[in-house]
Scaffold this motif. Structure first.
Motif, PDB file in Angstrom:
ATOM      1  N   HIS A 113     -10.203 -21.156 -26.522  1.00 34.06           N
ATOM      2  CA  HIS A 113     -11.503 -21.214 -25.829  1.00 34.06           C
ATOM      3  C   HIS A 113     -11.796 -19.962 -24.993  1.00 34.06           C
ATOM      4  O   HIS A 113     -12.111 -20.054 -23.805  1.00 34.06           O
ATOM      5  N   PRO A 114     -11.764 -18.771 -25.615  1.00 34.17           N
ATOM      6  CA  PRO A 114     -12.008 -17.558 -24.821  1.00 34.17           C
ATOM      7  C   PRO A 114     -13.460 -17.090 -24.775  1.00 34.17           C
ATOM      8  O   PRO A 114     -13.754 -16.129 -24.065  1.00 34.17           O
ATOM      9  N   VAL A 115     -14.357 -17.738 -25.536  1.00 35.60           N
ATOM     10  CA  VAL A 115     -15.719 -17.217 -25.672  1.00 35.60           C
ATOM     11  C   VAL A 115     -16.731 -18.186 -25.079  1.00 35.60           C
ATOM     12  O   VAL A 115     -16.733 -19.377 -25.400  1.00 35.60           O
ATOM     13  N   ALA A 116     -17.585 -17.668 -24.217  1.00 36.16           N
ATOM     14  CA  ALA A 116     -18.646 -18.473 -23.603  1.00 36.16           C
ATOM     15  C   ALA A 116     -19.900 -18.493 -24.456  1.00 36.16           C
ATOM     16  O   ALA A 116     -20.640 -19.479 -24.453  1.00 36.16           O
ATOM     17  N   PHE A 117     -20.157 -17.409 -25.176  1.00 39.74           N
ATOM     18  CA  PHE A 117     -21.342 -17.335 -26.034  1.00 39.74           C
ATOM     19  C   PHE A 117     -20.989 -16.508 -27.257  1.00 39.74           C
ATOM     20  O   PHE A 117     -20.625 -15.337 -27.149  1.00 39.74           O
ATOM     21  N   ASP A 118     -21.104 -17.133 -28.413  1.00 37.68           N
ATOM     22  CA  ASP A 118     -20.766 -16.495 -29.685  1.00 37.68           C
ATOM     23  C   ASP A 118     -21.991 -15.755 -30.219  1.00 37.68           C
ATOM     24  O   ASP A 118     -23.016 -16.377 -30.533  1.00 37.68           O
ATOM     25  N   PRO A 153     -27.385 -15.631 -22.727  1.00 41.48           N
ATOM     26  CA  PRO A 153     -27.540 -16.224 -21.384  1.00 41.48           C
ATOM     27  C   PRO A 153     -26.348 -15.853 -20.503  1.00 41.48           C
ATOM     28  O   PRO A 153     -25.203 -15.958 -20.932  1.00 41.48           O
ATOM     29  N   THR A 154     -26.611 -15.403 -19.303  1.00 43.45           N
ATOM     30  CA  THR A 154     -25.540 -15.071 -18.354  1.00 43.45           C
ATOM     31  C   THR A 154     -25.253 -16.318 -17.528  1.00 43.45           C
ATOM     32  O   THR A 154     -25.919 -16.588 -16.531  1.00 43.45           O
ATOM     33  N   ARG A 155     -24.215 -17.074 -17.898  1.00 44.75           N
ATOM     34  CA  ARG A 155     -23.973 -18.379 -17.291  1.00 44.75           C
ATOM     35  C   ARG A 155     -22.979 -18.344 -16.125  1.00 44.75           C
ATOM     36  O   ARG A 155     -22.829 -19.331 -15.413  1.00 44.75           O
ATOM     37  N   HIS A 156     -22.265 -17.261 -15.936  1.00 47.77           N
ATOM     38  CA  HIS A 156     -21.329 -17.127 -14.812  1.00 47.77           C
ATOM     39  C   HIS A 156     -20.287 -18.243 -14.785  1.00 47.77           C
ATOM     40  O   HIS A 156     -19.751 -18.594 -13.732  1.00 47.77           O
ATOM     41  N   GLY A 157     -19.998 -18.829 -15.933  1.00 48.97           N
ATOM     42  CA  GLY A 157     -18.975 -19.870 -16.000  1.00 48.97           C
ATOM     43  C   GLY A 157     -19.378 -21.187 -15.378  1.00 48.97           C
ATOM     44  O   GLY A 157     -18.516 -22.023 -15.104  1.00 48.97           O
ATOM     45  N   SER A 158     -20.669 -21.392 -15.147  1.00 56.10           N
ATOM     46  CA  SER A 158     -21.115 -22.568 -14.396  1.00 56.10           C
ATOM     47  C   SER A 158     -22.269 -23.277 -15.092  1.00 56.10           C
ATOM     48  O   SER A 158     -23.224 -22.637 -15.558  1.00 56.10           O
ATOM     49  N   ALA A 159     -22.189 -24.616 -15.104  1.00 56.57           N
ATOM     50  CA  ALA A 159     -23.287 -25.436 -15.635  1.00 56.57           C
ATOM     51  C   ALA A 159     -24.514 -25.373 -14.747  1.00 56.57           C
ATOM     52  O   ALA A 159     -25.601 -25.795 -15.156  1.00 56.57           O
ATOM     53  N   ALA A 160     -24.379 -24.851 -13.527  1.00 53.23           N
ATOM     54  CA  ALA A 160     -25.513 -24.791 -12.603  1.00 53.23           C
ATOM     55  C   ALA A 160     -26.511 -23.710 -12.966  1.00 53.23           C
ATOM     56  O   ALA A 160     -27.660 -23.750 -12.529  1.00 53.23           O
ATOM     57  N   THR A 161     -26.121 -22.752 -13.770  1.00 46.43           N
ATOM     58  CA  THR A 161     -26.986 -21.606 -14.056  1.00 46.43           C
ATOM     59  C   THR A 161     -27.916 -21.874 -15.228  1.00 46.43           C
ATOM     60  O   THR A 161     -27.614 -22.679 -16.109  1.00 46.43           O
ATOM     61  N   PRO A 162     -29.051 -21.192 -15.286  1.00 42.75           N
ATOM     62  CA  PRO A 162     -30.003 -21.384 -16.390  1.00 42.75           C
ATOM     63  C   PRO A 162     -29.416 -20.962 -17.738  1.00 42.75           C
ATOM     64  O   PRO A 162     -28.564 -20.078 -17.817  1.00 42.75           O
ATOM     65  N   ARG A 163     -29.938 -21.586 -18.803  1.00 47.51           N
ATOM     66  CA  ARG A 163     -29.474 -21.305 -20.158  1.00 47.51           C
ATOM     67  C   ARG A 163     -30.297 -20.227 -20.859  1.00 47.51           C
ATOM     68  O   ARG A 163     -30.059 -19.935 -22.027  1.00 47.51           O
ATOM     69  N   GLY A 177     -20.095 -11.015 -28.432  1.00 51.60           N
ATOM     70  CA  GLY A 177     -20.327 -12.215 -27.650  1.00 51.60           C
ATOM     71  C   GLY A 177     -19.908 -12.015 -26.209  1.00 51.60           C
ATOM     72  O   GLY A 177     -19.576 -10.894 -25.789  1.00 51.60           O
ATOM     73  N   ALA A 178     -19.946 -13.107 -25.466  1.00 55.83           N
ATOM     74  CA  ALA A 178     -19.600 -13.082 -24.042  1.00 55.83           C
ATOM     75  C   ALA A 178     -18.330 -13.891 -23.810  1.00 55.83           C
ATOM     76  O   ALA A 178     -18.180 -15.006 -24.330  1.00 55.83           O
ATOM     77  N   SER A 179     -17.429 -13.345 -23.027  1.00 58.17           N
ATOM     78  CA  SER A 179     -16.146 -13.994 -22.759  1.00 58.17           C
ATOM     79  C   SER A 179     -16.234 -14.931 -21.552  1.00 58.17           C
ATOM     80  O   SER A 179     -17.086 -14.774 -20.673  1.00 58.17           O
ATOM     81  N   THR A 180     -15.330 -15.889 -21.519  1.00 58.77           N
ATOM     82  CA  THR A 180     -15.330 -16.895 -20.459  1.00 58.77           C
ATOM     83  C   THR A 180     -14.836 -16.346 -19.129  1.00 58.77           C
ATOM     84  O   THR A 180     -14.057 -15.396 -19.069  1.00 58.77           O
ATOM     85  N   LEU A 181     -15.312 -16.995 -18.079  1.00 60.32           N
ATOM     86  CA  LEU A 181     -14.807 -16.790 -16.723  1.00 60.32           C
ATOM     87  C   LEU A 181     -14.943 -18.113 -15.992  1.00 60.32           C
ATOM     88  O   LEU A 181     -15.771 -18.946 -16.362  1.00 60.32           O
ATOM     89  N   PRO A 182     -14.132 -18.365 -14.955  1.00 63.69           N
ATOM     90  CA  PRO A 182     -14.319 -19.569 -14.153  1.00 63.69           C
ATOM     91  C   PRO A 182     -15.606 -19.460 -13.351  1.00 63.69           C
ATOM     92  O   PRO A 182     -16.178 -18.367 -13.220  1.00 63.69           O
ATOM     93  N   ALA A 183     -16.049 -20.559 -12.798  1.00 62.23           N
ATOM     94  CA  ALA A 183     -17.340 -20.588 -12.116  1.00 62.23           C
ATOM     95  C   ALA A 183     -17.475 -19.460 -11.103  1.00 62.23           C
ATOM     96  O   ALA A 183     -16.724 -19.397 -10.127  1.00 62.23           O
ATOM     97  N   PHE A 184     -18.390 -18.529 -11.389  1.00 61.92           N
ATOM     98  CA  PHE A 184     -18.751 -17.409 -10.517  1.00 61.92           C
ATOM     99  C   PHE A 184     -17.566 -16.494 -10.203  1.00 61.92           C
ATOM    100  O   PHE A 184     -17.626 -15.705  -9.266  1.00 61.92           O
ATOM    101  N   GLY A 185     -16.506 -16.592 -10.977  1.00 64.08           N
ATOM    102  CA  GLY A 185     -15.359 -15.714 -10.781  1.00 64.08           C
ATOM    103  C   GLY A 185     -14.624 -15.936  -9.482  1.00 64.08           C
ATOM    104  O   GLY A 185     -13.950 -15.033  -8.985  1.00 64.08           O
ATOM    105  N   LEU A 186     -14.692 -17.153  -8.937  1.00 61.74           N
ATOM    106  CA  LEU A 186     -14.185 -17.391  -7.584  1.00 61.74           C
ATOM    107  C   LEU A 186     -12.740 -17.857  -7.525  1.00 61.74           C
ATOM    108  O   LEU A 186     -12.223 -18.108  -6.436  1.00 61.74           O
ATOM    109  N   THR A 187     -12.070 -17.970  -8.664  1.00 61.49           N
ATOM    110  CA  THR A 187     -10.686 -18.414  -8.645  1.00 61.49           C
ATOM    111  C   THR A 187      -9.862 -17.575  -9.611  1.00 61.49           C
ATOM    112  O   THR A 187     -10.390 -16.687 -10.286  1.00 61.49           O
ATOM    113  N   ALA A 188      -8.555 -17.853  -9.696  1.00 61.84           N
ATOM    114  CA  ALA A 188      -7.644 -17.002 -10.463  1.00 61.84           C
ATOM    115  C   ALA A 188      -7.129 -17.674 -11.721  1.00 61.84           C
ATOM    116  O   ALA A 188      -6.076 -17.308 -12.236  1.00 61.84           O
ATOM    117  N   THR A 189      -7.846 -18.661 -12.216  1.00 66.49           N
ATOM    118  CA  THR A 189      -7.534 -19.266 -13.500  1.00 66.49           C
ATOM    119  C   THR A 189      -8.841 -19.599 -14.195  1.00 66.49           C
ATOM    120  O   THR A 189      -9.832 -19.952 -13.530  1.00 66.49           O
TER     121      THR A 189
END
Length: 470
Positions: A50-55, A92-102, A124-136
């Motif tokens: 699961h490394p890709v947020a947007f294919d 779409p720039t989702r920042h790893g969060s369901a809160a952001t627009p699609r 494509g775009a790679s995954t990140l945790p919500a807003f990059g605020l954590t280390a996993t």
């Protein structure tokens, strides 16, 4: 699941790094379309990670056919991914969060143009945790991005998806950015080279605009030192900075022997775990064998730095929770924020009065950091205070206070470079007793990426980085 998951195979990509692949493309040994299609096939072998947020492979393959590739771009036609907190037209720039627009972006942000100037082809775009605020790279509402060396373990963050795609062989280079260790942490967890450049060496991240202390630096994760060096040189040619001397292309080690400062105790005061301590000892021995002088040095900042940095970090989460509609668009949904981001925001609100002092202290850290290099050329430490944890250890949906405490103790070495603006590199110089990579961290004075890259070349030659496919 198998212990290791990778996509290296006997196709046109082979085990080439980005420099090698670009040379093959220029020579006509393969076409940009063949490179894009091979990277696409490799990604299909990695879906359980699961490394890709947007294919965006369809557009990437079409671009490979249609685009007039610049022959002077060092990575012309090399397939890659962009981190999904950076605007790329059509994604779409989702920042790893369901809160952001699609909604898909209508235009690239300035750094994206710098990234593309190197010739890379975004799939494509790679995954990140919500807003990059954590280390996993884990989520409260979906599957985690898993470490290809062992999928039961974290891949680090926040550039976790990019690190997984590079480490597992899907692409040789991918975009990453770093606001508290987010290039270096996943590089350490996934066995890669991760350089955080000096603040303002590359184009500022869009999300850093207006921040009182700009923590974020753009960059890449790679499997070889030369890929990182060539990327930095190419990006610099696109937009030379006026704030520091021109770096240019660093092509190998230097004959110069360095004074290396050693920090072996995290700022938290905790002891390193056995594997990390052993890795650091082995690196010191290697440095000494190569003729460098290694001496213990104190931390450039005291333990109050922890409180200042974590307060500022919480302030960013609070800003997202309160101003998300201005930051991300009117379709932003605060109710969809993940528990960890919400917990950080609540923590800020309880201690908002500390904000001026935290900003002032972080701003002063640049001078304290600079003074640390009056007696040494580089500073060496582990990248992280302990080995890569299993999935769930930093679960963003877990008990906030416990997860926050674990995170602070894990990410004990990297944040100073973000606050001070100094450059740093993580190198995959060791492995844990369980066969997972361990990163060793080197810092240099502002604008001195050359020394870091020259040393990295030397260490890579002396102790070749372990490959996931071996």
């Amino acid at each position: 699941m198998p212990d290791r998951i990778h996509a290296f195979t006997d196709d046109v990509l082979g085990d080439l790094d980005a420099v090698g692949l670009a040379a093959a493309l220029r020579a006509g040994d393969l076409s940009p379309r063949e490179a894009a299609e091979a990277a696409s096939a490799r990604f299909d072998a990695l879906t359980e990670l699961h490394p890709v947020a947007f294919d965006d492979r369809d557009r990437g393959v079409k671009r490979a056919v249609d685009a007039p590739w610049r022959t002077d771009a060092p990575f012309a036609g090399v397939p890659t991914y962009i981190k999904n907190n950076t605007a790329f037209a059509g994604i779409p720039t989702r920042h790893g969060s369901a809160a952001t627009p699609r909604r898909a972006e209508l235009a690239n942000e300035p750094f994206t143009e710098q990234f593309l100037s190197t010739g890379v082809n975004v799939l494509g775009a790679s995954t990140l945790p919500a807003f990059g605020l954590t280390a996993t790279t884990e989520f409260d509402d979906g599957p985690p991005t898993r470490n290809p060396w062992n999928p039961e373990y974290s891949c680090g963050a926040s550039s976790g998806g990019s690190a997984v795609l590079v480490a597992s062989g899907a692409v040789p280079i991918a975009h990453a950015n770093d606001g508290g260790g987010s290039i270096r942490i996943p590089a350490a967890a996934c066995g890669l080279v991760g350089l955080k450049p000096t603040r303002d060496r590359l184009v500022k991240a869009a999300q850093a605009q207006g921040m009182p202390v700009d923590l974020i630096s753009n960059g890449v994760v790679t499997r070889t030192v030369r890929d990182t060096a060539h990327f930095l040189a190419a990006a610099e040619r696109h937009r030379p900075t006026t704030r520091m001397p021109f770096l240019g292309l660093v092509e190998g080690p230097s004959e110069r022997r360095l004074r290396v400062g050693l920090i072996d105790t995290p700022i938290t005061g905790n002891r390193l775990d056995v594997d990390t301590a052993r890795a650091l000892d082995e690196t010191v021995e290697l440095l000494t064998d190569l003729g460098h002088d290694v001496i213990p040095v104190p931390l450039p900042v005291d333990r109050s730095f922890i409180g200042h940095f974590t307060h500022y970090w919480s302030m960013l989460a609070f800003a997202i929770s309160r101003n998300g509609k201005k930051m991300f668009g009117t379709a932003f949904e605060p109710a969809e924020l993940d528990p960890f981001t919400s917990g950080l925001a609540r923590g800020f609100l309880r201690n908002a009065w500390r904000t001026p002092g935290a900003i002032a202290a972080l701003s002063r850290s640049a001078k304290r950091y600079h003074r640390a290099f009056t007696q040494v050329d580089v500073i060496c430490s582990p990248t992280l205070a302990h080995t890569t944890p299993r999935i769930g250890y930093l679960d963003p949906a877990g008990d906030f206070e416990q997860i926050f405490d674990r995170l602070v103790h894990y990410v004990a070495f990297t944040p100073l470079n973000n606050a001070s603006g100094g450059p740093a590199i993580s190198l995959p110089l060791a492995q844990s007793s369980e066969g997972l990579p361990i990163g060793i961290h080197f810092s240099a004075d502002h604008a001195d990426e050359r020394t870091l890259l020259e040393l990295a070349y030397e260490l890579e030659a002396a102790e070749p980085f372990t490959r996931i496919q071996d």
